[in-house]
Design an enzyme around this catalytic site. Structure first.
Site, short mmCIF file in Angstrom:
data_model
loop_
_atom_site.label_atom_id
_atom_site.label_comp_id
_atom_site.label_asym_id
_atom_site.label_seq_id
_atom_site.Cartn_x
_atom_site.Cartn_y
_atom_site.Cartn_z
N GLU A 177 -5.25 1.07 2.79
CA GLU A 177 -5.22 -0.14 3.48
C GLU A 177 -5.24 0.50 4.94
OE1 GLU A 177 -2.70 -2.93 6.18
OE2 GLU A 177 -2.38 -0.74 5.87
N GLU A 178 -4.57 1.79 5.51
CA GLU A 178 -4.43 2.28 6.58
C GLU A 178 -5.86 2.68 7.28
OE1 GLU A 178 -2.19 1.48 8.52
OE2 GLU A 178 -0.24 1.83 7.40
N ASP A 183 6.44 1.61 7.03
CA ASP A 183 5.11 0.87 6.77
C ASP A 183 4.45 1.83 5.79
OD1 ASP A 183 2.76 -0.21 6.95
OD2 ASP A 183 2.09 0.75 9.02
N ASP A 231 -0.62 4.32 0.70
CA ASP A 231 -1.14 5.40 1.96
C ASP A 231 -0.30 5.18 3.12
OD1 ASP A 231 -2.40 2.54 2.03
OD2 ASP A 231 -3.80 3.47 3.31
N HIS A 243 3.94 3.71 12.72
CA HIS A 243 2.90 4.69 13.21
C HIS A 243 3.48 5.68 14.54
CE1 HIS A 243 -0.72 2.06 11.69
NE2 HIS A 243 0.25 2.02 10.85
N HIS A 252 0.82 -1.40 -0.17
CA HIS A 252 -0.05 0.07 -0.09
C HIS A 252 0.86 1.34 0.05
CE1 HIS A 252 0.55 0.67 4.49
NE2 HIS A 252 0.75 -0.47 4.40
N GLU A 269 4.36 -5.99 4.47
CA GLU A 269 3.85 -5.58 5.82
C GLU A 269 5.40 -5.52 6.77
OE1 GLU A 269 1.82 -3.56 6.95
OE2 GLU A 269 0.38 -3.96 5.14
#
Length: 375
Positions: free
Chosen positions: A133-134, A99, A68, A348, A66, A162
């Site tokens: 995805e997030e 990520d 995003d 994150h 992903h 991931e």
């Protein structure tokens, strides 16, 4: 000198693609893959960008990921602009570095190297990329999989980038994920003055023993791949902060993370049985995120394990813990699925980073996986 993987990662990180916005990341990837001879199908839905890229024919090895990222949060907690990737002491900083824009760069460079060395490989190499995805994951990989199934297309092996490594690239790989379902429960009472409880009906008092019963639900003992199904409260609210009012309702949000030993239907049945046995006025709605999935040992796990042992001198641990991933959608195609990516220690978080040396290590492993499955 900054290597090609790092430059590509920096280019992607510099784009503030907060989910579900892509803002041009996929254009960079599509141009790169187009130059390698991939056929590209864009599948854009609402605010979400998706694409499916293929090169070759036959058994299909898919790299999924992903573009995003999650929001950076308060900039004051970052040492530098999260979307101005900087290199310090061998570390590349920026939102999405781990990520998972770093892994995307490693995938692309690995495919370029592999194709240059093996232009006439056997089978099909593909990419499935989304920008959703997030966040909701409604218009992303799920919709691409629906499209592929409608065309009777196939994915045999899938590597999702991931970040699941712990202290060394490949020391942990995911061969499955737990299912997730959320219950949004509102227990209705009667609002009133707290000095006259006999004229009201306190939903908190009614709800507390019910909450405890729900938290004590035992659905299964897990199995060789999964821990037992768990339930946790994620949100709870009643009243408006006034100390002399009995609230009219109590809201409680429960999340179940469930194994392959339990179904969505069983969770709902046990939950509603407790509510109905306690003679309360309630309303309930569910949000289903996805079923659990598992890839047992087979060609994909065997070859990824060999690659990691040979190239990074560590035997990977198979794991199914953590949150949900887009693998839950890809699993509907009966593909063998493994998640293999960068470190997850700063994902994150503010000052997210990746070791530049890890970008190269991951690219080498990705290329070796291509070689093992497509030659």
């Amino acid at each position: 000198m900054v290597c090609s993987i790092t430059k590509l990662a920096q280019k992607l990180i510099s784009i503030p693609s907060i989910s579900p916005k892509d803002l041009g990341c996929q254009d960079i990837m599509i141009d790169f893959l187009d130059n390698l001879g991939f056929e590209i199908k864009k599948i854009n839905i609402n605010d979400t960008k998706n694409f499916w890229a293929t090169r070759g024919f036959g058994k299909t090895l898919t790299f999924a990921g992903h573009t995003d990222v999650v929001p950076p949060g308060d900039y004051k907690y970052w040492n530098d602009d999260p979307f101005n990737p900087v290199i310090k002491n061998g570390l590349l900083f920026g939102r999405g570095s781990s990520d998972m824009k770093g892994a995307l760069a490693s995938m692309l460079i690995a495919s370029e190297r592999f194709i240059k060395k093996n232009p006439n490989y056997e089978g099909r190499l593909s990419f499935l990329i989304t920008s959703d995805e997030e966040s909701s994951a409604i218009d992303g990989t799920k919709k691409v999989i629906d499209y592929l199934i409608s065309r009777k297309d196939t994915i045999d092996y899938c590597v999702i980038g991931e970040p699941c490594s712990s202290s060394k690239i490949g020391d942990v790989i995911k061969n499955g994920r737990r299912g997730s379902i959320t219950a949004n429960l509102t227990i209705h009472g009667i609002q009133g003055h707290i000095a006259y409880p006999h004229l009201a009906d306190n939903p908190i008092h009614k709800g507390l023993p019910i909450i405890l019963k729900i938290l004590s639900i035992k659905l299964d003992d897990g199995n060789a791949f999964f821990a037992p199904t768990s339930v946790n409260i994620s949100n709870i609210h009643a009243g408006d902060g006034i100390n002399n009012i009995i609230p009219g309702s109590l809201f409680v949000q429960f999340n179940f993370r469930f194994s392959t030993e339990t179904s969505e239907k069983e969770i709902k049945s046990k939950f509603t049985q407790i509510l109905d046995n306690n003679n309360i006025n309630y309303s309930l709605n569910w949000f289903f995120s996805g079923n659990p999935f598992i890839t047992k040992k087979g060609l994909l796990i065997d070859n990824i394990t060999k690659s990691i042992i040979n190239l990074n001198k560590v035997k990977p641990v198979l794991s199914t813990d953590g949150g949900t991933s887009d693998g839950r959608f890809i699993a509907s195609m009966n593909a063998e699925i493994v998640e293999l990516g960068l470190m997850n220690n700063t994902i994150h978080k503010s000052n997210e980073y990746v070791r530049i040396s890890d970008l190269e290590k991951l690219a080498i492993i990705y290329e070796d996986i291509m070689y093992r499955l497509l030659t």
